[in-house]
Design a protein around this motif. Structure first.
Motif, PDB file in Angstrom:
ATOM      1  N   LEU A   1       0.824  -1.454   0.072  1.00 10.42           N
ATOM      2  CA  LEU A   1       0.069  -0.087   0.092  1.00 10.42           C
ATOM      3  C   LEU A   1       0.850   1.378  -0.089  1.00 10.42           C
ATOM      4  O   LEU A   1       1.954   1.424   0.568  1.00 10.42           O
ATOM      5  CB  LEU A   1      -0.900   0.026   1.246  1.00 10.42           C
ATOM      6  N   GLU A   2       0.377   2.199  -0.618  1.00 13.02           N
ATOM      7  CA  GLU A   2       1.098   3.519  -1.017  1.00 13.02           C
ATOM      8  C   GLU A   2       1.709   4.046   0.379  1.00 13.02           C
ATOM      9  O   GLU A   2       2.834   4.594   0.429  1.00 13.02           O
ATOM     10  CB  GLU A   2       0.311   4.431  -1.935  1.00 13.02           C
ATOM     11  N   ASP A   3       0.802   4.264   1.303  1.00  7.81           N
ATOM     12  CA  ASP A   3       1.109   4.740   2.429  1.00  7.81           C
ATOM     13  C   ASP A   3       1.830   4.048   3.328  1.00  7.81           C
ATOM     14  O   ASP A   3       2.201   4.557   4.660  1.00  7.81           O
ATOM     15  CB  ASP A   3      -0.101   5.494   3.050  1.00  7.81           C
ATOM     16  N   VAL A   4       1.995   2.670   3.285  1.00  7.98           N
ATOM     17  CA  VAL A   4       2.676   2.132   4.355  1.00  7.98           C
ATOM     18  C   VAL A   4       4.214   2.089   4.324  1.00  7.98           C
ATOM     19  O   VAL A   4       4.710   1.944   3.523  1.00  7.98           O
ATOM     20  CB  VAL A   4       2.206   0.447   4.122  1.00  7.98           C
ATOM     21  N   ALA A   5       4.544   2.597   5.377  1.00  8.69           N
ATOM     22  CA  ALA A   5       6.157   2.506   5.391  1.00  8.69           C
ATOM     23  C   ALA A   5       6.634   1.177   5.693  1.00  8.69           C
ATOM     24  O   ALA A   5       7.728   0.905   5.224  1.00  8.69           O
ATOM     25  CB  ALA A   5       6.557   3.661   6.518  1.00  8.69           C
TER      26      ALA A   5
ATOM     27  N   LEU B   1       2.774   4.071   9.226  1.00  8.74           N
ATOM     28  CA  LEU B   1       2.340   4.737   7.863  1.00  8.74           C
ATOM     29  C   LEU B   1       3.379   5.751   7.810  1.00  8.74           C
ATOM     30  O   LEU B   1       4.104   6.091   8.578  1.00  8.74           O
ATOM     31  CB  LEU B   1       0.916   5.260   8.215  1.00  8.74           C
ATOM     32  N   LYS B   2       3.472   6.333   6.421  1.00 10.54           N
ATOM     33  CA  LYS B   2       4.481   7.565   6.182  1.00 10.54           C
ATOM     34  C   LYS B   2       3.910   8.839   6.781  1.00 10.54           C
ATOM     35  O   LYS B   2       4.715   9.546   7.207  1.00 10.54           O
ATOM     36  CB  LYS B   2       4.501   7.668   4.649  1.00 10.54           C
TER      37      LYS B   2
ATOM     38  N   ILE C   1      -4.255   8.368   8.737  1.00  7.56           N
ATOM     39  CA  ILE C   1      -4.633   7.105   9.034  1.00  7.56           C
ATOM     40  C   ILE C   1      -5.907   6.808   9.118  1.00  7.56           C
ATOM     41  O   ILE C   1      -6.355   5.403   8.940  1.00  7.56           O
ATOM     42  CB  ILE C   1      -4.404   6.980  10.830  1.00  7.56           C
ATOM     43  N   ASP C   2      -7.016   7.668   9.206  1.00  5.58           N
ATOM     44  CA  ASP C   2      -8.481   7.215   9.045  1.00  5.58           C
ATOM     45  C   ASP C   2      -8.733   6.858   7.455  1.00  5.58           C
ATOM     46  O   ASP C   2      -9.662   6.065   7.292  1.00  5.58           O
ATOM     47  CB  ASP C   2      -9.111   8.500   9.385  1.00  5.58           C
TER      48      ASP C   2
END
Length: 409
Positions: free
Chosen positions: A94-98, A231-232, A237-238
């Motif tokens: 997923l794009e926002d997962v670091a 997350l980045k 988060i929501d």
């Protein structure tokens, strides 16, 4: 150049103004604008900074989103996370997962000759995000987790270290109990001491190797009790939580960091109310002072208004002249307010001059969020609101008779 703007500049920057009786009231008007900008900048920057800092501390310790087994029933003792329907690879993509990290947690007691403390042992694996955790370390280092055998090194909080009189390289015995079983004893070495300033974390958690927690919980080598997802950007988060929830399987569930500690989120919510209230108060003070400045300027320059009307200037043109004049008077106040406010915030940001009690505020220093958009919005907002508020009192100009004003000149 249009006549009202030209005339406004002529009287605003005229050297004759230095000797006007209105110079004191003009100074007060500029001072109120400067103070309004300073207070608004400090309120917005520290308020938003505090909200973000507290959220990030919670998230950087336990993950922005944590995946748990539904069998755990919110217990501190992890149940085995089901792999049925769990698509961890897709979550990582997923794009926002670091990053992600697995863990197993178990409750227990630390004790020595000085004291004892109830703790939550959070066992982490070789994917432990040590770099993210390192910001909390105040002594020693993070545990070296390899998942080969049992790592004896643990990282404890400063609160627990103080209660048990522990320091780096000291040994400590932990006691874990399970139903219908004898207590299990484990000896650990303190390799690091951390501090998050969040009481609910610092009072309980110690970080160690996942194999110890697996052994205590009776788990197999590859089984885990949960997965922390980082997350980045915590502000997403929501939006990201529902995407991750679809990939964890029906036997597991997710918990957002912002839901993990509802009492902290209730505290954070107060910042929004305080920020709005203080800005409204500052705007009211600025508007009152600026309107007062305008009225005094109109009264003082009654003769000039009569002269302009005699020469053919309309009420609207004269109103525009005085509104522009008043706004130009505000500009030095805006500049000084921004310079002082930003200067103070930069000192706080890099030197942490103002301290807080973490017991009450979850932070040890006042954090600062310097955002150019917020800075511009405050200055432009004060100018626009002031300009609008000056329209009504400026109608006093239409009541001035050119004959009477020139008669008593």
């Amino acid at each position: 150049m249009k006549f009202p703007l030209y005339f406004s500049k002529k009287i605003a920057f005229s050297k004759d103004n230095k000797n006007n009786l209105s110079r004191i009231i003009v100074f007060i008007g500029r001072l109120s604008v400067a103070l309004g900008v300073i207070v608004s900048l400090i309120t917005v920057s520290t308020g938003i900074g505090s909200k973000t800092a507290i959220k990030e501390r919670m998230a950087d310790f336990s993950g922005h989103i944590s995946i748990k087994s539904k069998q755990s029933n919110n217990s501190y003792n992890s149940s085995i996370l089901s792999t049925e329907g769990l698509q961890i690879d897709k979550i990582k993509q997923l794009e926002d997962v670091a990053s992600t990290q697995k863990y197993v947690s178990v409750s227990g007691i630390l004790r020595n000759e000085h004291n004892f403390a109830g703790i939550i042992f959070k066992g982490v694996g070789k994917d432990f995000d040590a770099e993210r955790f390192r910001k909390f370390i105040i002594a020693g280092t993070t545990p070296d987790i390899t998942e080969k055998g049992f790592n004896s090194g643990v990282c404890i909080s400063q609160k627990i270290a103080n209660d048990l009189h522990l320091k780096v390289k000291d040994s400590i015995v932990a006691v874990f109990s399970k139903e219908n079983q004898s207590p299990l004893y484990r000896k650990f070495e303190v390799v690091g001491i951390y501090k998050t300033d969040i009481k609910m974390i610092d009072d309980l958690f110690i970080i160690g190797g996942i194999n110890h927690a697996r052994k205590i919980q009776g788990m197999e080598k590859n089984e885990v009790g949960g997965i922390d997802v980082f997350l980045k950007n915590i502000n997403y988060i929501d939006e990201d939580a529902p995407k991750i929830d679809k990939l964890v399987g029906y036997k597991n569930y997710i918990v957002k960091a912002t839901d993990e500690y509802p009492q902290i989120m209730d505290f954070i919510a107060i910042f929004d109310t305080n920020i709005a209230l203080i800005i409204i108060i500052m705007l009211v003070v600025v508007i009152i002072n600026i309107v007062m400045v305008l009225l005094i300027l109109i009264i003082e320059r009654t003769n000039s208004i009569g002269m302009l009307k005699t020469l053919g200037a309309t009420n609207a043109q004269i109103q525009t002249i005085f509104i522009n004049y008043t706004l130009m008077i505000m500009i030095p106040g805006l500049v000084i307010g921004n310079l002082v406010g930003i200067g103070f915030l930069l000192i706080q940001k890099y030197f942490g001059v103002i301290k807080l009690n973490p017991e009450n505020y979850y932070l040890s220093t006042v954090p600062v969020d310097l955002n150019i958009l917020h800075i511009l919005a405050i200055s432009v907002g004060i100018l626009l609101v002031s300009a609008i508020s000056l329209i009504l009192p400026s109608y006093l100009i239409s009541k001035i008779s050119p004959v009477k004003s020139l008669k008593y000149s």
